[in-house]
Design an enzyme around this catalytic site. Sequence first.
Site, short mmCIF file in Angstrom:
data_model
loop_
_atom_site.label_atom_id
_atom_site.label_comp_id
_atom_site.label_asym_id
_atom_site.label_seq_id
_atom_site.Cartn_x
_atom_site.Cartn_y
_atom_site.Cartn_z
CB VAL A 1 68.51 43.65 29.95
CG1 VAL A 1 68.70 42.38 29.15
CG2 VAL A 1 69.54 43.78 31.07
CE1 TYR B 1 75.20 42.63 42.19
CE2 TYR B 1 75.33 41.89 44.48
CZ TYR B 1 75.27 41.60 43.13
OH TYR B 1 75.28 40.29 42.71
P1 NAI Z 1 79.51 38.26 35.35
O1 NAI Z 1 79.96 39.67 35.50
O2 NAI Z 1 80.52 37.20 35.11
O3 NAI Z 1 78.38 38.14 34.24
C1 NAI Z 1 77.34 39.08 34.11
C2 NAI Z 1 76.90 39.09 32.67
O4 NAI Z 1 75.85 40.08 32.52
C3 NAI Z 1 78.04 39.48 31.72
O5 NAI Z 1 78.05 38.61 30.62
C4 NAI Z 1 77.64 40.90 31.28
O6 NAI Z 1 78.09 41.24 29.98
C5 NAI Z 1 76.12 40.81 31.35
N1 NAI Z 1 75.52 42.14 31.39
C6 NAI Z 1 75.87 43.17 32.19
N2 NAI Z 1 75.12 44.24 31.93
C7 NAI Z 1 74.26 43.88 30.94
C8 NAI Z 1 73.24 44.56 30.23
N3 NAI Z 1 72.93 45.85 30.48
N4 NAI Z 1 72.54 43.87 29.26
C9 NAI Z 1 72.84 42.58 29.00
N5 NAI Z 1 73.82 41.90 29.63
C10 NAI Z 1 74.51 42.54 30.59
O7 NAI Z 1 78.69 37.95 36.69
P2 NAI Z 1 78.21 36.58 37.36
O8 NAI Z 1 78.99 36.39 38.59
O9 NAI Z 1 78.10 35.50 36.37
O10 NAI Z 1 76.75 37.05 37.84
C11 NAI Z 1 75.55 36.71 37.18
C12 NAI Z 1 74.39 37.17 38.03
O11 NAI Z 1 74.49 36.54 39.31
C13 NAI Z 1 74.39 38.68 38.31
O12 NAI Z 1 73.07 39.14 38.32
C14 NAI Z 1 75.00 38.78 39.69
O13 NAI Z 1 74.61 39.93 40.34
C15 NAI Z 1 74.43 37.53 40.33
N6 NAI Z 1 75.17 37.08 41.50
C16 NAI Z 1 76.47 36.66 41.40
C17 NAI Z 1 77.14 36.23 42.53
C18 NAI Z 1 78.54 35.75 42.50
O14 NAI Z 1 79.06 35.40 43.58
N7 NAI Z 1 79.20 35.66 41.37
C19 NAI Z 1 76.47 36.24 43.86
C20 NAI Z 1 75.12 36.68 43.83
C21 NAI Z 1 74.50 37.08 42.68
#
Ligand code: NAI
Length: 250
Positions: free
Chosen positions: A67, A158
């Site tokens: 993305v 971040y």
């Molecule tokens: P995760 O690392 O498990 O999943 C993130 C997903 O995004 C992965 O599948 C990855 O391959 C994908 N991704 C990364 N770069 C990409 C790109 N350039 N194009 C397409 N896909 C891409 O992380 P999680 O914890 O599931 O986080 C999901 C969202 O929630 C993120 O935006 C994160 O910043 C946000 N978030 C998470 C928190 C947490 O406590 N886990 C807290 C606050 C926000």
Amino acid sequence: MSKLFEPGTVAIVTGAARGIGRAIAVELACEGCNVVVNCRTSNEAAAETLRQVEAQGVRGLIVEADVSAADEAKALVDAAIAEFGHVDVLVNNAGITADGLLATMTPEDFNRVLQVNLGGTFNCMKAATRPMMRAKHGAIVNISSVVGVAGNAGQANYAASKAGIIGLTKSAAKELARKKVRVNAVAPGFIATDMTNAMTDQAKERTVANIGLGAIGQAQDIAHAVAFLASDKASYITGQVLRVDGGLII
Ligand code: NAI
């Protein structure tokens, strides 16, 4: 029980191979959406998300796209329209971290996090906005973070990206309201996923001690909030940031 979405509603979820993105994809499917499962590179995890989506009795489609590249984000939206004819819901969930103290953070780590988290959200919104405006209908939900609201030592890049998503959300909401396209953000607190598993036990304990409800959140908690904001139940809500953090920040 009736579902949140009309049959045939089409949702794109970025970064949906695992974690919060997978939970959102499955929740939207459970509530009646056909779901486009975006992943950076197609793999077994994405296939598992697709299986869970299709198990809800709706259609799914895996679309590989980084993305952070504008042309790939555009191709993602185009692929959704080619398959399903329209896009009703966009959830910008894809995100990365590259933590470090400001004094030692490299410009590369700063830029890359901004490029994926904020740039990726912008790219997908830009691509989906035109068809949504034309249809005079659409809902965009961007995944920010409480860190984007409150800041966090060791996460300047971040936090900047997630604060940027809030500004982007509010500005787009103002631009698109007349076209009946709603734009909101969800700001998760501390949620159990691969992203937070990387933290030390000590850091986790310190964080949990500050959570009013006394527990780490689950991906499902975020998915419920996203499904609500994307649905017509939230038809009078736009430009908002919904914190889902167990009372971490009140
Ligand atoms: P995760 O690392 O498990 O999943 C993130 C997903 O995004 C992965 O599948 C990855 O391959 C994908 N991704 C990364 N770069 C990409 C790109 N350039 N194009 C397409 N896909 C891409 O992380 P999680 O914890 O599931 O986080 C999901 C969202 O929630 C993120 O935006 C994160 O910043 C946000 N978030 C998470 C928190 C947490 O406590 N886990 C807290 C606050 C926000």
